[in-house]
Design a protein around this motif. Structure first.
Motif, PDB file in Angstrom:
ATOM      1  N   ARG A  57      37.988  -2.902  13.986  1.00  0.00           N
ATOM      2  CA  ARG A  57      39.407  -3.184  13.735  1.00  0.00           C
ATOM      3  C   ARG A  57      39.615  -4.670  13.432  1.00  0.00           C
TER       4      ARG A  57
ATOM      5  N   THR B 106      41.368  -6.244   2.444  1.00  0.00           N
ATOM      6  CA  THR B 106      41.947  -5.098   3.147  1.00  0.00           C
ATOM      7  C   THR B 106      43.462  -5.195   3.165  1.00  0.00           C
TER       8      THR B 106
ATOM      9  N   SER C   5      40.827  -5.730   9.809  1.00  0.00           N
ATOM     10  CA  SER C   5      42.215  -6.192   9.822  1.00  0.00           C
ATOM     11  C   SER C   5      42.367  -7.621   9.325  1.00  0.00           C
TER      12      SER C   5
ATOM     13  N   TYR D 280      45.645   0.188  11.296  1.00  0.00           N
ATOM     14  CA  TYR D 280      44.192   0.343  11.180  1.00  0.00           C
ATOM     15  C   TYR D 280      43.726   1.794  11.409  1.00  0.00           C
TER      16      TYR D 280
ATOM     17  N   SER E 299      37.292   4.182  13.476  1.00  0.00           N
ATOM     18  CA  SER E 299      38.739   4.079  13.715  1.00  0.00           C
ATOM     19  C   SER E 299      39.054   3.722  15.154  1.00  0.00           C
TER      20      SER E 299
END
Length: 296
Positions: free
Chosen positions: A16, A25, A20, A271, A10
């Protein structure tokens, strides 16, 4: 171990970027983060569900960013129905820059929320922000007694904190398991659950208003039993669940007369939120994997 890995992911800029930009996703995010927050709120309200909205974002690096976060909340407050709640992370309001800055910004949001018949709940974050969180909460309650605060049962002092909070009249406390790490914190799911139940017992027996934030069927049953034991009717506490998670259970509880509030996150900075939800309960990995497969 998996929890630690997910929390590390994270905070990874590389992860990320990869996550992303994945089309799969993005499809999943649409299910768990509101693209049209006003539309989501209207739909939930039509289904007799309460809402709390969270403009995603945290850890601002300057006062301008903190002021921008305040403006985001002031804008959404003007478009929410009476009885709604807003969830605010103090690091988004400048807590790491200055506790006074975060307090002043939170007070501005409180004033706007009160004028609209809304409430505000201060979200819990990393363990090193907890002292500041409760300091700001205590100060805000002098002028805004209905401001809520979150307690995370994975922290070792969660039970003692709930006992102290439960002594305050009408205090609103959202109890969750927690999605961060801390030195000396409970690590196993059993330890966290047992602490959660001890916290629940204190809150249900106390003078405040418990907000039971969980999707765990066992904890929901325990909360219901404790409410009866302590003479609380449906107006004396509420369940809280995440947007997109167990919607059928949300409606079932509401149909039985319970107060159910749905936590509705929105905004582009999703995210870290999504990764923490996985870390909070690693079994959610299978849940999200099914979402990727079904995509519907």
């Amino acid at each position: 171990m998996l929890r630690q890995v997910l929390l590390a992911v994270s905070r990874s800029d590389r992860a990320r970027r990869v996550v992303s930009t994945s089309p799969l996703t993005r499809d999943v995010v649409k299910r768990y983060v509101a693209g049209d927050v006003e539309g989501a709120v209207a739909e939930l309200t039509d289904r007799r569900l309460l809402v709390t909205v969270d403009h995603l974002g945290e850890e601002v690096s300057d006062r301008a960013q903190a002021e921008g976060a305040v403006e985001d909340y002031l804008q959404i407050i003007g478009r929410l129905p009476a009885g709604a709640d807003v969830s605010v992370k103090l690091t988004a309001l400048g807590l790491r820059l200055s506790e006074q800055l975060a307090l002043d910004n939170a007070a501005s949001i409180c004033e706007a929320a009160t004028a609209r018949g809304l409430t505000l709940t201060l979200d819990a974050e990393e363990h090193d922000t907890i002292a500041g969180l409760h300091s700001v909460h205590a100060t805000l309650r002098k002028e805004h007694p209905d401001v809520g605060v979150v307690v995370q049962s994975y922290l070792r002092d969660s039970v003692e904190r709930c006992i102290r909070l439960a002594e305050l009249d009408d205090v609103r406390v959202r109890l969750c398991k927690g999605a961060y790490t801390a030195p000396g914190a409970h690590k196993s799911s059993g330890e966290i659950d047992r602490a959660y139940v001890r916290c629940l017992k204190a809150l249900m027996a106390g003078n405040g208003y418990p907000m039971v934030a969980t999707h765990d069927p066992r904890l929901i049953e325990i909360a219901s039993a404790l409410a009866v034991i302590n003479g609380r009717d449906a107006t004396g506490f509420e369940y809280q669940m995440l947007y997109g998670v167990r919607p059928a259970e949300q409606e079932r509880l509401a149909e039985q007369g319970a107060q159910v509030r749905v936590y509705v996150p929105y905004g582009s900075d999703w995210y870290a939120y999504l990764m923490r939800r996985l870390a909070e309960r690693p079994a959610n990995l299978a849940f999200f994997a099914r979402s990727l497969v079904s995509r519907g």
